[in-house]
Design an enzyme around this catalytic site. Structure first.
Site, PDB file in Angstrom:
ATOM      1  N   HIS A 213     111.829  35.437  18.270  1.00  0.00           N
ATOM      2  CA  HIS A 213     110.702  34.579  17.895  1.00  0.00           C
ATOM      3  C   HIS A 213     109.623  35.473  17.282  1.00  0.00           C
ATOM      4  O   HIS A 213     108.555  35.655  17.841  1.00  0.00           O
ATOM      5  CB  HIS A 213     110.171  33.829  19.114  1.00  0.00           C
ATOM      6  CG  HIS A 213     111.172  32.945  19.755  1.00  0.00           C
ATOM      7  ND1 HIS A 213     111.023  32.442  21.044  1.00  0.00           N
ATOM      8  CD2 HIS A 213     112.345  32.441  19.294  1.00  0.00           C
ATOM      9  CE1 HIS A 213     112.066  31.680  21.337  1.00  0.00           C
ATOM     10  NE2 HIS A 213     112.878  31.675  20.301  1.00  0.00           N
ATOM     11  N   LEU A 214     109.912  36.034  16.125  1.00  0.00           N
ATOM     12  CA  LEU A 214     109.081  37.076  15.532  1.00  0.00           C
ATOM     13  C   LEU A 214     108.004  36.443  14.652  1.00  0.00           C
ATOM     14  O   LEU A 214     108.306  35.669  13.755  1.00  0.00           O
ATOM     15  CB  LEU A 214     109.937  38.027  14.696  1.00  0.00           C
ATOM     16  CG  LEU A 214     111.299  38.406  15.305  1.00  0.00           C
ATOM     17  CD1 LEU A 214     112.099  39.245  14.336  1.00  0.00           C
ATOM     18  CD2 LEU A 214     111.099  39.137  16.621  1.00  0.00           C
TER      19      LEU A 214
END
Length: 284
Positions: A213-214
């Site tokens: 979940h960058l």
């Protein structure tokens, strides 16, 4: 790749670009900074008295699942890695959840997703929803085929460590509830030998992993904030007709997975590029 692409194009922190020998087109210090991610820790237990995905994903049972998938029947091959999700609080004093749990009727070797144990097992993963620790993603070369330097600084902030620690202790309780007592055999990761806060945190540092979940490395914000990269129309400051439309524009972490929010950003960007308001978009 968004911060790397901007940086090697001459848009980014002046000092970094000079060090890489890249001509500075726009000095934007926020490009590559504010990198955030959900840092997940997976707790693994052996299971008894029932089959799990571990049994179904090996040998003859796996061949059966492949056949079922080919003839469009319910099959293991069409199952998400996580089948149950829980949002909960690290403290009873909170108004809103700050933890997310994922549960899988399978156990992964040493908590690594994709490496199934050969015996029945289950896995409970947990991460802090809104981490405060930030890192960076910087180009390491002007060559676009060279990977960037990625430093996430996971758990750098004391708040993140405290919340994740509470989540791991809650995860241990979840695996040992009365509803699971007929199936719970023993905890193998982190294991019963891990009891103190320091031991839990050591396990988290050694075995935690990205939740993919960058976000944050080209954050949206007002021009008065020197770390802002794009404005409210997703346009990069200092250059015309260049927009960023991905998760890197999020200034802070959403309270859940980032996929739906990223799709929303893309839909909104498409409306703005086409000059449409959301109400006039026929797809809405």
């Amino acid at each position: 790749n968004t911060p790397k692409l901007l940086q090697i194009s001459g848009i980014g922190p002046k000092k970094l670009l000079n060090n890489l020998g890249i001509p500075v087109l726009i000095d934007l210090p926020g490009v590559g900074s504010n990198f955030r991610d959900h840092y997940g820790v997976r707790m693994v237990s052996h299971v008894k008295n029932i089959k799990t995905i571990n049994n179904m994903a090996q040998g003859a049972p796996l061949l059966i699942e492949i056949v079922r998938w080919l003839i469009k029947k319910p099959s293991l091959l069409a199952v998400s890695p996580s089948l149950a999700h829980i949002f909960w609080k690290s403290s009873k004093n909170l108004d809103n959840p700050d933890l997310m749990f994922v549960f899988t009727p399978a156990s992964f070797r040493e908590g690594v997703v994709g490496l199934l144990d050969k015996h029945p097992g289950m896995t409970c993963g947990v991460w802090q929803e809104r981490p405060e620790s930030t890192g960076y993603v910087n180009a390491s070369s002007a060559d676009p085929f060279i990977a960037p330097v990625i430093q996430p600084n996971y758990l750098a902030e004391e708040t993140d460590r405290r919340i994740l620690l509470a989540g791991m202790r809650l995860g241990r309780k979840l695996m040992r509830t009365s509803m699971l007592e007929n199936f719970f055999d023993k905890e193998v990761a982190p294991g019963d030998q891990v009891q103190t806060d320091d031991e839990f945190l050591d396990f988290a540092f050694q075995n935690g992993t990205t939740a993919y979940h960058l976000i944050g490395t080209a954050q949206m914000g007002p021009q008065s904030n020197p770390m802002s990269v794009v404005n409210a129309e997703l346009k990069v400051y200092g250059i015309r007709n260049l927009r960023v439309a991905d998760a890197s524009i999020m200034p802070t972490m959403p309270s859940a997975n980032t996929n739906a929010a990223t799709l929303m950003i893309a839909e909104k960007a498409a409306d703005m590029i086409l000059g449409q308001s959301p109400a006039n978009n026929p797809s809405n």
